[in-house]
Each structure stands twice: as C-alpha cells, then as structure tokens.
Write an enzyme that holds these catalytic residues in place. Structure first.
Site, PDB file in Angstrom:
ATOM      1  N   ARG A   4       8.766   1.679  -9.398  1.00 23.83           N
ATOM      2  CA  ARG A   4       7.542   2.327  -9.895  1.00 23.83           C
ATOM      3  C   ARG A   4       7.272   1.855 -11.323  1.00 23.83           C
ATOM      4  O   ARG A   4       6.155   1.582 -11.715  1.00 23.83           O
ATOM      5  CB  ARG A   4       7.663   3.864  -9.838  1.00 23.83           C
ATOM      6  CG  ARG A   4       6.493   4.554 -10.527  1.00 23.83           C
ATOM      7  CD  ARG A   4       6.329   6.036 -10.205  1.00 23.83           C
ATOM      8  NE  ARG A   4       7.540   6.758  -9.956  1.00 23.83           N
ATOM      9  CZ  ARG A   4       8.441   7.114 -10.887  1.00 23.83           C
ATOM     10  NH1 ARG A   4       8.255   6.802 -12.163  1.00 23.83           N
ATOM     11  NH2 ARG A   4       9.525   7.774 -10.562  1.00 23.83           N
ATOM     12  N   LYS A  33     -11.712  -5.886  -3.614  1.00 29.17           N
ATOM     13  CA  LYS A  33     -12.941  -6.650  -3.425  1.00 29.17           C
ATOM     14  C   LYS A  33     -12.713  -8.141  -3.710  1.00 29.17           C
ATOM     15  O   LYS A  33     -11.872  -8.736  -3.095  1.00 29.17           O
ATOM     16  CB  LYS A  33     -14.025  -6.036  -4.307  1.00 29.17           C
ATOM     17  CG  LYS A  33     -14.139  -4.504  -4.164  1.00 29.17           C
ATOM     18  CD  LYS A  33     -14.560  -4.130  -2.765  1.00 29.17           C
ATOM     19  CE  LYS A  33     -14.512  -2.684  -2.368  1.00 29.17           C
ATOM     20  NZ  LYS A  33     -13.884  -1.667  -3.143  1.00 29.17           N
ATOM     21  N   TYR A  42     -20.269   3.481  -8.230  1.00 30.14           N
ATOM     22  CA  TYR A  42     -19.731   3.599  -6.877  1.00 30.14           C
ATOM     23  C   TYR A  42     -19.574   5.086  -6.518  1.00 30.14           C
ATOM     24  O   TYR A  42     -19.107   5.883  -7.353  1.00 30.14           O
ATOM     25  CB  TYR A  42     -18.382   2.860  -6.795  1.00 30.14           C
ATOM     26  CG  TYR A  42     -17.604   3.196  -5.543  1.00 30.14           C
ATOM     27  CD1 TYR A  42     -18.172   3.032  -4.286  1.00 30.14           C
ATOM     28  CD2 TYR A  42     -16.318   3.709  -5.615  1.00 30.14           C
ATOM     29  CE1 TYR A  42     -17.471   3.365  -3.136  1.00 30.14           C
ATOM     30  CE2 TYR A  42     -15.604   4.034  -4.475  1.00 30.14           C
ATOM     31  CZ  TYR A  42     -16.192   3.866  -3.234  1.00 30.14           C
ATOM     32  OH  TYR A  42     -15.506   4.211  -2.105  1.00 30.14           O
ATOM     33  N   ASP A  53     -16.176  -1.280 -15.464  1.00 33.32           N
ATOM     34  CA  ASP A  53     -15.775  -1.616 -14.095  1.00 33.32           C
ATOM     35  C   ASP A  53     -16.409  -2.972 -13.782  1.00 33.32           C
ATOM     36  O   ASP A  53     -17.621  -3.085 -13.612  1.00 33.32           O
ATOM     37  CB  ASP A  53     -16.265  -0.521 -13.138  1.00 33.32           C
ATOM     38  CG  ASP A  53     -15.815  -0.758 -11.703  1.00 33.32           C
ATOM     39  OD1 ASP A  53     -15.577  -1.925 -11.353  1.00 33.32           O
ATOM     40  OD2 ASP A  53     -15.723   0.218 -10.934  1.00 33.32           O
TER      41      ASP A  53
END
Ligand code: P1T
Length: 388
Positions: A52, A202, A104, A177
């Site tokens: 992690r 994406k 979004y 973004d």
C-alpha cells in the site's frame, strides 16, 4: 527527473520510470505481485515495506506519470474518483471549493452528495464565461477545473485562473483534471496549476481494460501531504493495473495524434451534416473558446459533443444504429465510443443543473478512436440518416 523533462514527449512516454530490472535485466518492468517485502532486520529493507505504501511496478508508473506532466511527484490510484476524493482530503470542514460548473457526473456527485455532507462548501461556476475573482471568498481553498470539460468541452483559461487565485489572500489551490487533454496536448503544471488529476482509465491507459487514477504535483509540501493521504486512505493502483497503464502510456503520443486528426475531420463533417444541429469541438473555429484552446493546448483532443436534430427518439435511434462506435460510458480507448450524457455519464447531475448546462436529450458525446477514419464516418453518417 529534470533531465527527462527536457526530453521529447514520446521519448518520455516510452522510457520515463522504466529501468531494466536490477536482478534479471528484463527490459520491461515486472509485475511485482507482492503485498509485502522481507526485511533483513526490523526497519532494514530495500526501500519497500508494504505494497500500500510502495510497490516497484506502481513506482515505475508514478515516475512515468510525473515525467509526462512535467512534474516531480506522481501518485497512481485505484480510480480517477479516488484521486478526486484524495484532493478533498486536503481540505477541512468549512472550506469553500469553486468548481467549474461542467464536470464529470461522478466528480459532481462526489462533491454534491458526499463532501458537501462533510462540511465542505461548493460553488459551481461557469469559469469559461464568468470571472473567478467574483466568487472567491476568504474560505476558498480550492479551485477545481476540468478543461476541456466533460461533456460540454468548455475550455477554461488555466493561466488566468492561476493568476486570479494567486492574487487572493486565501491562495486557493488550483487542481486541473487533465483527463480529456492528456499531457500530450496540455500541461497544467507548466501553466501554474498546483495539482493535475487523471482518470488513467481513459487516454493514458488507452485500451479500456483498466480503471485507474493519477495525481501529479511539483510542490514538495503538497507531495508529502498527498503521499500521507495516499498511504492512509489506501486507494492505490494494484501492480497488474499499474503495469497495464505503464504499457499503455508508451503509445500515448501516437494514439493522441491519431485521435485528434480523426476527431477534427469528423467534427467538420458533422458540422455540415443535415441531421446535426450543432457541434462542440475545441478545434473548430465555431467553438466559443477556440482561441483559448489554441493558446494553452497543442492540440484539441479526441472528444466531440454534438446536438442531433429532433428529440430523445432521434438520439436513441442514432445510438442504437451505430455498429463501429460502441454505445458505452467511458472514453479515450483505441476503440470509438458514443454515449448519451443525460441518461448515462451525467444521470446523477440534478435535472435542473443538466438543463442549465445544456446537457439535453439531443446531446450526444463521441470518443473518436484510432480506427480507419472512413469506416468511422460511414458508421456515423449511416446512423445519423437512420435517426431522422
Ligand atoms: O472513472 P474514474 O476512473 O473513476 O474517473 C472519473 C473521471 C474523472 N474525471 C473525468 C474528466 C472523467 O471523465 C472521469 C470518468 N468519466 C467517465 C467514465 C465518462 O464516461 O465520462
């Protein structure tokens, strides 16, 4: 890293973060599928303690992401939304966020239905047409930009936002973004932004087989806080998905050039089509912020939004008739996709907000892939004719 930053973008895309494996010489970064690392003595280890906190495959991807955005520090996350969420953790109860109005749907949902309930205050502002300075308050701690926005493809003048934010005493952080533009066409950190976010799901991955996110910054203090949050929150990208994104990035420059070339031509043809009411594409001179796009981007990307003539029946028929374009949420893969924002990606945005933004029943969004242009056009033209 600074030496790499001087290299050409496509060279960075292939090489940044990737070094031959120290034990075997393997040219490709191995998938380090391990949760933990054996230590010689308590606290004596080879730089990795627990996956992690750090993983070599993820680290290679993080270095690649940082280099592509001309940044120093990269963080690979389990999704783009995890990245949005991590940024919100930088704030405190009572802080005010100014977000561009068209974002979004999942980002807007996280703001409106999760973080607003934890004491953050949000204003959604049309930053393409309204002055940021008019909305900044003493408690404004973050400005949230998408550019181009999803799905209306508004272009926000990033440098202007940064300059306005810097003038204000509260000095709100500017987060961009950059999912739609990608670092191939736009580098927000170079325009003065504090943090860049990606849904690597994406274009960065580009092959529609991963859900992932990224944050990049140049600021040492911000990076330390993000690293702390990344490790504490735990929304990290797993080694296999990190490897896939790292592999996808190698062809980012080639893919983006093709996405844009086809999208520009398709946008022009759509604009002249009898079944199309109007087209939104930052590369068209008809786009209201075309000049801003030319100034801050080196290309206009692969996303097109358009209004079909008629009503919901016509957009439905069009989307049902498509054969090559997949009718699906998401974008940025090698294959072309089409979707209906009001019913699909932006369904969680309140109806009155959608109406104000122009996300109507006749709005259709295209993600133009890298297939043969004439094949794509045949598909679109046929479906448009059948939609009438
Ligand atoms: O889906 P995820 O990886 O969590 O990324 C969220 C996200 C963040 N920012 C932008 C600009 C996005 O477009 C997305 C995800 N968008 C879609 C799934 C979509 O079809 O628009």
């Amino acid at each position: 890293m600074s030496e790499l930053n001087k290299q050409g973008f496509s060279t960075k895309a292939v090489h940044a973060g990737v070094v031959p494996d120290p034990t075997t010489g393997a040219i490709m970064t191995p998938i380090y599928a391990t949760s933990t690392y054996v230590q010689a003595s308590p606290g004596k280890h080879k730089g990795f303690e627990y996956s992690r906190t750090g993983n070599p495959t993820r680290r290679a991807l993080e270095q690649s992401l940082a280099a592509l955005e001309s940044g120093k520090f990269g963080f690979a996350l389990s999704s783009g939304c995890t990245g949005v969420d991590l940024c919100m953790h930088l704030l405190q109860q009572g802080d005010h966020v100014i977000s561009v109005d068209d974002v979004y749907g999942g980002t807007a949902r996280l703001f409106r239905t999760v973080w607003a309930h934890h004491g953050l205050e949000f204003d959604f502002v049309d930053l393409a047409n309204q002055a940021l300075g008019d909305f900044i308050k003493p408690n404004t701690k973050m400005v949230w930009i998408e550019s181009p926005t999803n799905p209306m493809l508004k272009i926000i003048d990033i440098r202007k936002v940064v300059e306005t934010a810097a003038k204000h005493q509260a000095r709100p952080l500017v987060v961009v973004d950059n999912t739609f533009a990608t670092p191939y066409f736009q580098q927000p950190l170079s325009l003065g932004a504090d943090i860049v976010l990606h849904s690597t799901t994406k274009y960065l991955n580009g092959h529609s087989d991963v859900v992932g996110g990224a944050l990049v910054t140049n600021d040492d203090k911000l990076a330390a806080r993000l690293a702390h949050l990344h490790n504490s929150q735990g929304g990290v990208q797993g080694p296999f998905d990190s490897w896939l994104v790292l592999r996808g990035i190698k062809t980012l420059a080639l893919r983006m050039a093709q996405h844009e070339k086809s999208a520009l031509e398709i946008a022009k043809r759509l604009e002249a089509h009898a079944q199309v009411e109007s087209v939104i594409y930052p590369g068209l001179s008809s786009h209201p912020q075309h000049e801003v796009a030319k100034k801050q981007m080196t290309g206009f990307g692969g996303m097109i939004t358009f209004f079909i003539r008629g009503n919901l029946d016509n957009s439905r028929r069009f989307l049902e008739q498509l054969r090559l374009f997949g009718l699906a949420e998401s974008l940025g893969g090698v294959e072309s996709l089409a979707e209906h924002p009001a019913i699909m990606t932006h369904a969680s945005v309140p109806a009155e907000v959608r109406k104000k933004l122009g996300i109507s029943d006749t709005l259709v969004r295209l993600s133009v892939g890298i297939e043969n242009l004439e094949d794509l056009w045949l598909d679109l033209d046929g479906a448009l004719k059948a939609s009438a």
